[in-house]
Write an enzyme that holds these catalytic residues in place. Structure first.
Site, PDB file in Angstrom:
ATOM      1  CG  HIS A 466      89.294  88.710  64.774  1.00 15.71           C
ATOM      2  ND1 HIS A 466      88.600  89.540  65.650  1.00 15.71           N
ATOM      3  CD2 HIS A 466      88.437  87.702  64.468  1.00 15.71           C
ATOM      4  CE1 HIS A 466      87.392  89.042  65.854  1.00 15.71           C
ATOM      5  NE2 HIS A 466      87.271  87.934  65.158  1.00 15.71           N
ATOM      6  N   PRO A 467      93.736  87.309  62.947  1.00 15.05           N
ATOM      7  CG  PRO A 467      94.843  85.423  62.102  1.00 15.05           C
ATOM      8  CD  PRO A 467      93.632  85.834  62.886  1.00 15.05           C
TER       9      PRO A 467
END
Length: 528
Positions: A466-467
């Site tokens: 989930h960057p």
């Protein structure tokens, strides 16, 4: 060649932008994607999600720099490299985030991104299987279905969560997020419901849309501080395309800041060090990198209800044949559908941890098959305080950037992760799972002290994929875009993707990214 709009990146955000901007027949739009088409079985089959994650043809396959607080491990950072982007290879869990996440955005000075302002766009996205209500939409383009996976272990896990004192929540995207239940998924009729399938494919023959796959955008072209076009490599030849109205960058949290820096927008000292001419000194480009860090609590399973069965040749082949013939059976599910949100300790004001239950062991992102039946509970703090960065290795656009997440730099992130393990153990020890539960293999029942758990976390924790946050939206000096998603100090250039997220929401990031793209499309359509 000239277009009104040029969209760079055909991922989750880019596909929505292409759809919405071409609804007006007067807008001539070009969409560029470095990867290939994603209309292949490996993308369509839900249980095959790990195949594209490890295929360099469809994935950038980034790695972080050695992470200083994770025993200097380099963590895998897969990013979709195909039309549909990460929606074509993610875990298909559809979670919006907590209402309070967007209230926090509002308090950062982003008045038009409060919960009440973004809720209509979440509703606009979805065609929800349970029907329209105050919080959910049923007229959207994307099928969003509450999982009906009837795997015995998933049911037992939810029973155990209830026995632990947690509420069973029938809709974690509704009025309240807290509690456990079956997640919504982007799986429809046994196939992955990617954004490309439902937003782009139906409109790709519009006369005012031009789609260029296998086209690598090397640089944005400027006239002074006005973005006017791009340089693109297509068939080993550099071509120039120009935008009459706007350029929209939708490359994602790694590629968007990289392209801005390569084009001369970023921290001036860093750009000069790499021999790049500075167009605009924006210190926040590539900074503020955030991600959810997951720790797996793993337990052997005494019953054959796990996915270990399908690592064997005959069951694997038979389940594959069943899917190809009828889009049913084990391959039509992701098995990431059960989980929830909880407080790791009584002092937390809101649920600060997300849990995903998975009826198998995951070893090295699925590259290694487990050797026995088992299951695991993924635990990740929702609001890490640590911040990382994306910087350039060189001025060569084909040289991968340096990614440093800086996980666990802040002591509170480590503390919350330890607390996650205690919550997970409490759930996994309940009567509903008793007949399935073998010994704990990770961290292991002998690992109880803070120091032992710290070492397990540092040695084993992994990205939740989930960057976000590297071109953050805001009003402070580190903001890269304003609340209308315009790059500060530059004309005709916006960023519309997960990189604009100022603070990571309590969610898998695909749904928030789609919301940003739907809202961004409205902002663009109403302003040019």
């Amino acid at each position: 060649m000239k277009f009104d709009f040029i969209i760079i990146g055909a991922g989750s955000a880019g596909c929505i932008l292409a759809n919405r901007l071409t609804e007006n027949s007067k807008n001539n739009v070009a969409l560029f994607e470095a990867g290939e088409d994603s209309d292949i079985w490996k993308v369509k089959m839900p249980l095959a999600l790990l195949y594209t994650m490890h295929d360099p043809k469809y994935n950038w396959k980034y790695y972080s720099e050695p992470e200083p607080h994770l025993n200097n491990r380099k963590l895998f950072c897969p990013r979709g490299k195909m039309i549909g982007g990460c929606s074509a290879h993610n875990g298909m869990v559809f979670i919006r985030g907590n209402k309070n996440d967007y209230e926090r955005w509002e308090k950062l000075g982003l008045k038009s991104w409060s919960y009440n302002k973004v809720l209509p766009y979440f509703k606009k996205i979805e065609n929800w299987s349970e029907g329209e209500n105050q919080y959910r939409g049923s007229l959207g383009l994307l099928p969003v279905n509450q999982s009906k996976n009837d795997n015995h272990l998933l049911k037992a896990f939810l029973g155990a969560a209830s026995e632990s004192g947690y509420e069973i929540n029938q809709d974690m995207n509704g009025e309240r997020q807290e509690g456990f239940g079956m997640f919504d998924t982007t799986i429809h009729n046994g196939e992955r419901a990617s954004v490309s399938k439902y937003y782009l494919n139906p409109i790709k023959n519009r006369k005012n849309l031009n789609i260029y796959s296998n086209s690598f955008v090397e640089k944005i072209i400027f006239d002074g501080k006005k973005a006017i076009g791009i340089e693109v490599k297509i068939n080993n030849k550099i071509e120039k395309f120009f935008a009459e109205k706007e350029l929209i960058l939708s490359g994602g949290s790694i590629n968007s800041p990289q392209l801005l820096m390569l084009s001369g927008i970023g921290d001036a000292n860093h750009l000069k060090e790499k021999g790049i001419n500075v167009v605009n000194n924006l210190k926040g480009v590539g900074k503020n990198l955030q991600d959810h860090l997951e720790t797996y609590i793993q337990q052997e399973c005494k019953t054959p209800n796990t996915l270990y069965t399908y690592t064997k040749l005959i069951p694997k082949v038979l389940s594959g044949i069943q899917w190809f013939l009828s889009k049913s059976g084990p391959c039509s599910q992701s098995y990431l559908e059960a989980g929830g949100f909880a407080k790791s300790s009584p002092e937390q004001e809101m649920p600060n941890v997300q849990f995903h239950f998975f009826p198998s062991f995951v070893i090295d992102h699925g590259l290694v098959n487990p050797s026995s039946h088992g299951y695991q509970l993924h635990a990740s703090p929702n609001h890490p305080k640590s911040r990382g960065s994306v910087t350039l290795n060189s001025s060569n656009p084909y040289d991968y950037p340096k990614i440093l997440f800086n996980y666990l730099e802040h002591e509170d992130d480590l503390k919350q992760t330890r607390e996650c393990i205690h919550v997970a153990r409490k759930i996994l020890s309940q009567p509903s799972l008793a007949k399935h539960a073998g010994k704990e293999v990770g961290p292991g029942s002998d690992k109880q002290s803070d120091d032992q758990l710290n070492e397990y976390i540092r040695s084993n924790a992994e990205t939740a994929y989930h960057p976000c946050g590297t071109c953050k939206m805001g009003v402070d000096e580190m903001a890269v875009v304003d609340e209308n998603l315009k790059v500060k100090g530059i004309e005709n250039l916006r960023v519309v993707d997960a990189s604009v997220i100022p603070e990571i929401p309590s969610a898998n990031l695909n749904a928030p990214t789609l919301m940003i793209a739907e809202k961004g499309s409205d902002i663009i359509n109403s302003s040019v």
